[in-house]
Design a protein around this motif. Structure first.
Motif, PDB file in Angstrom:
ATOM      1  N   LYS A 141       0.825  -1.206   0.000  1.00 61.31           N
ATOM      2  CA  LYS A 141       0.000   0.000   0.000  1.00 61.31           C
ATOM      3  C   LYS A 141       0.863   1.261   0.000  1.00 61.31           C
ATOM      4  N   ARG A 142       1.948   1.223   0.750  1.00 61.41           N
ATOM      5  CA  ARG A 142       2.809   2.411   0.831  1.00 61.41           C
ATOM      6  C   ARG A 142       3.496   2.719  -0.490  1.00 61.41           C
ATOM      7  N   ILE A 143       3.923   1.685  -1.210  1.00 59.80           N
ATOM      8  CA  ILE A 143       4.640   1.938  -2.470  1.00 59.80           C
ATOM      9  C   ILE A 143       3.712   1.849  -3.682  1.00 59.80           C
ATOM     10  N   ARG A 144       2.427   1.550  -3.418  1.00 59.65           N
ATOM     11  CA  ARG A 144       1.390   1.529  -4.455  1.00 59.65           C
ATOM     12  C   ARG A 144       1.717   0.546  -5.581  1.00 59.65           C
ATOM     13  N   LYS A 145       2.053  -0.673  -5.147  1.00 63.29           N
ATOM     14  CA  LYS A 145       2.269  -1.755  -6.103  1.00 63.29           C
ATOM     15  C   LYS A 145       1.386  -2.940  -5.726  1.00 63.29           C
ATOM     16  N   PRO A 146       1.066  -3.806  -6.695  1.00 59.98           N
ATOM     17  CA  PRO A 146       0.192  -4.949  -6.408  1.00 59.98           C
ATOM     18  C   PRO A 146       0.769  -5.876  -5.344  1.00 59.98           C
ATOM     19  N   LEU A 147      -0.134  -6.529  -4.631  1.00 60.96           N
ATOM     20  CA  LEU A 147       0.218  -7.536  -3.638  1.00 60.96           C
ATOM     21  C   LEU A 147      -0.005  -8.906  -4.254  1.00 60.96           C
ATOM     22  N   MET A 148       1.039  -9.734  -4.281  1.00 61.83           N
ATOM     23  CA  MET A 148       0.971 -11.073  -4.876  1.00 61.83           C
ATOM     24  C   MET A 148       0.928 -12.110  -3.762  1.00 61.83           C
ATOM     25  N   ILE A 149      -0.148 -12.873  -3.723  1.00 58.63           N
ATOM     26  CA  ILE A 149      -0.435 -13.747  -2.587  1.00 58.63           C
ATOM     27  C   ILE A 149      -0.163 -15.212  -2.878  1.00 58.63           C
ATOM     28  N   HIS A 150       0.490 -15.851  -1.901  1.00 53.63           N
ATOM     29  CA  HIS A 150       0.619 -17.309  -1.837  1.00 53.63           C
ATOM     30  C   HIS A 150      -0.381 -17.789  -0.788  1.00 53.63           C
ATOM     31  N   ASN A 151      -1.254 -18.702  -1.189  1.00 55.23           N
ATOM     32  CA  ASN A 151      -2.276 -19.212  -0.278  1.00 55.23           C
ATOM     33  C   ASN A 151      -2.282 -20.725  -0.334  1.00 55.23           C
ATOM     34  N   ARG A 152      -2.005 -21.339   0.803  1.00 54.49           N
ATOM     35  CA  ARG A 152      -2.109 -22.793   0.872  1.00 54.49           C
ATOM     36  C   ARG A 152      -2.889 -23.179   2.122  1.00 54.49           C
ATOM     37  N   GLU A 153      -4.109 -23.648   1.898  1.00 54.59           N
ATOM     38  CA  GLU A 153      -4.979 -24.144   2.967  1.00 54.59           C
ATOM     39  C   GLU A 153      -5.266 -23.070   4.014  1.00 54.59           C
TER      40      GLU A 153
END
Length: 275
Positions: A141-153
């Protein structure tokens, strides 16, 4: 990935495509020449741009270097959730510096992994993962770039933390692997879902159903190479050049023309990553 199976043959070209998430270093790239060789192979079948993703500090440094070696390569930097116990003040300062580089297009991969704690030696516990995830959300949010998420269970807790913290403008669920209910929850929040070779696996029934409900403007494609090689090459080493196999499998599930889906996902990648 298995060294026992030969690398897949080059697919029929499908252009343009962007590999929204790969690991060039784990594919064997070490320097500018070996990076170019992998990207050249991908470009020969229409995969013209790739985002190489970090899971620790060394990989983050390398990803940024690679993105400066080749203008077809972009980087994402973060500490993988299983490595969140390494997120001390020094690591935070370095990640902030790296994330600010103009060749870095996302903060990732970060998120939550509930599969490995207790199985993998040195893996961050759940509380540490959540704390690290919160920090990465704030950085994005501070650098205004996308957040890429790893989600496992970790579907429920991931959505809860994002809601609690307030999600960045752009959230990408890399290698989406959940069911239709989770897909619809993500879509409702405006999140982007990226599909890898797992969507071509015949036994991935829930995932394959989920892939059908994602709107055209919220979908990406990726290899997550060298892992998750698409059918019928499962278990063989993966590389960005294999992405057309996944696009064709995904298009078949969604009842779309592969050429059209390639154009759609490429337009989305360019918009999301600003490339």
């Amino acid at each position: 990935m298995s060294a026992g199976r030969p690398a897949p043959e080059l697919p029929e070209p499908l252009s343009p495509i962007v590999d929204a998430h790969t690991h060039l270093d784990a594919c064997g790239a070490t320097d500018a020449a070996s990076t170019a060789a992998i990207v050249d192979r991908a470009a020969s079948v229409g995969v013209g741009r790739v985002v190489t993703v970090a899971d620790d500090l060394a990989a983050a440094r390398w990803a940024v270097r690679a993105a400066h070696w080749d203008d077809r390569v972009f980087a994402a930097v973060a500490l993988h959730p299983t490595r969140a116990n390494a997120l001390d003040d020094e690591a935070k300062a370095e990640l902030e510096r790296l994330a600010d580089d103009p060749r870095v297009v996302a903060v990732g991969e970060t998120g939550l992994d509930y599969y490995w704690p207790g199985k993998l030696e040195g893996c961050a516990d759940i509380e540490t993962q959540i704390e690290g995830f919160r920090w990465h959300i704030d950085l994005a949010k501070r650098i205004r770039k996308p957040l890429m998420i790893h989600n496992r269970e970790a579907d429920h807790d991931l959505l809860t933390v994002l809601l609690d913290e307030g999600a960045p403008d752009t959230v990408i669920f890399h290698c989406f692997s959940s069911d239709t209910n989770m897909a619809l929850s993500c879509v409702a929040e405006g999140y982007v879902l990226s599909f890898s070779g797992t969507v071509s696996f015949k036994n991935a029934h829930e995932l394959r159903e989920a892939a059908k409900v994602v709107p055209d403007d919220q979908i990406l494609v990726e290899t997550d190479a060298p892992y998750l090689t698409p059918h019928p090459f499962r278990g063989a080493p993966n590389e960005p050049y294999c992405l057309p196999y996944t696009v064709r499998a995904l298009a078949g599930l969604r009842g779309q023309d592969p050429v059209e889906l390639a154009k759609i996902t490429t337009a989305n990648a360019r918009r999301v990553y600003r490339i």
